[in-house]
Design a protein around this motif. Structure first.
Motif, PDB file in Angstrom:
ATOM      1  N   VAL A  35      24.850  71.305 -33.195  1.00 51.17           N
ATOM      2  CA  VAL A  35      25.084  70.796 -31.602  1.00 51.17           C
ATOM      3  C   VAL A  35      24.903  69.580 -31.365  1.00 51.17           C
ATOM      4  O   VAL A  35      23.991  68.960 -31.718  1.00 51.17           O
ATOM      5  N   SER A  57      21.959  72.830 -26.654  1.00 50.73           N
ATOM      6  CA  SER A  57      22.843  71.658 -26.146  1.00 50.73           C
ATOM      7  C   SER A  57      22.217  71.253 -24.685  1.00 50.73           C
ATOM      8  O   SER A  57      22.465  69.964 -24.492  1.00 50.73           O
ATOM      9  N   GLY A  58      21.283  71.737 -24.249  1.00 48.38           N
ATOM     10  CA  GLY A  58      20.517  71.410 -22.902  1.00 48.38           C
ATOM     11  C   GLY A  58      19.517  70.633 -23.568  1.00 48.38           C
ATOM     12  O   GLY A  58      18.602  70.230 -22.396  1.00 48.38           O
ATOM     13  N   SER A 113      26.241  82.311 -28.467  1.00 49.18           N
ATOM     14  CA  SER A 113      26.607  81.621 -27.286  1.00 49.18           C
ATOM     15  C   SER A 113      25.346  81.195 -26.550  1.00 49.18           C
ATOM     16  O   SER A 113      25.231  79.964 -25.964  1.00 49.18           O
ATOM     17  N   ARG A 114      24.630  82.111 -25.894  1.00 48.12           N
ATOM     18  CA  ARG A 114      23.308  81.803 -25.462  1.00 48.12           C
ATOM     19  C   ARG A 114      22.421  80.742 -26.144  1.00 48.12           C
ATOM     20  O   ARG A 114      21.816  79.928 -25.496  1.00 48.12           O
ATOM     21  N   LEU A 155      23.655  78.318 -28.247  1.00 53.66           N
ATOM     22  CA  LEU A 155      24.207  77.225 -28.196  1.00 53.66           C
ATOM     23  C   LEU A 155      24.019  76.346 -26.906  1.00 53.66           C
ATOM     24  O   LEU A 155      23.779  75.421 -26.678  1.00 53.66           O
ATOM     25  N   MET A 156      23.972  77.265 -25.806  1.00 57.11           N
ATOM     26  CA  MET A 156      23.734  76.641 -24.441  1.00 57.11           C
ATOM     27  C   MET A 156      22.217  76.074 -24.573  1.00 57.11           C
ATOM     28  O   MET A 156      22.211  74.946 -23.866  1.00 57.11           O
ATOM     29  N   LEU A 157      21.388  76.663 -25.043  1.00 58.14           N
ATOM     30  CA  LEU A 157      20.003  76.396 -24.980  1.00 58.14           C
ATOM     31  C   LEU A 157      19.661  75.254 -25.900  1.00 58.14           C
ATOM     32  O   LEU A 157      19.209  74.294 -25.166  1.00 58.14           O
ATOM     33  N   LYS A 211      21.803  66.675 -25.542  1.00 54.77           N
ATOM     34  CA  LYS A 211      21.929  65.875 -24.479  1.00 54.77           C
ATOM     35  C   LYS A 211      21.499  64.393 -24.725  1.00 54.77           C
ATOM     36  O   LYS A 211      20.579  64.194 -25.080  1.00 54.77           O
TER      37      LYS A 211
END
Length: 169
Positions: A76, A122-123, A115-116, A118-120, A79
């Protein structure tokens, strides 16, 4: 001169007889304690055998084998933070769940789970994840995200998150 010898020998013999008396007293006390212990043990045994109620059966609970769900590794982009713009996280996870049903549910909804996650990931920033407190917070957040409902069904109970690989670049 003979009087002096008599007094010293009688003093030694008195001390010797007192010593023997105390040794005999100790031996008698030890025998009395042993006899009392035997008497009490026989009484306890008789009481246990004479009870009309059967002894309580203690149910032995076998330890539950942990249920693990290994996930493929994630790569990933993190940020951006500060002067760094191209930081990457390579992370491998294994989830420990409470039962087989949760394992099946994770495998069934794997695309949504990934998906959940990956979003976590990447933040997050590299500064957050480079310290132990950040990793501990990440574990708590993973548990919280996976506990959320999956497609109108309750989420899964993740008891622990284990890192197989954790590389920040």
């Amino acid at each position: 001169m003979s009087n002096k010898k008599k007094s010293t020998t009688t003093g030694k013999s008195k001390a010797r007889s007192l010593f023997i008396f105390f040794i005999l007293l100790l031996a008698i006390a030890a025998c009395a304690i042993a006899a009392w212990t035997m008497y009490e043990m026989k009484n306890m045994q008789a009481r246990l055998l004479s009870d009309d109620t059967p002894p309580e059966v203690i149910e032995v609970v076998e330890p539950v084998a942990p249920v693990y769900v290994p996930l493929d590794t994630f790569t990933v982009s993190l940020k951006p933070g500060g002067e760094e713009f191209d930081r990457v996280l390579y992370i491998g996870l294994t989830l420990r769940v409470s039962n087989e049903e949760d394992k099946i549910k994770i495998e069934k909804y794997l695309p949504e789970v990934r998906s959940r996650l990956l979003m976590l990931f990447s933040g997050r920033s590299a500064e957050e994840l480079s310290v132990n407190e950040g990793k501990s917070q990440l574990i708590q957040d993973i548990k919280q995200i996976l506990n959320m409902p999956l497609d109108e069904k309750p989420g899964v109970t993740v008891t622990d998150v284990l890192f197989n690989a954790f590389i920040l670049r």
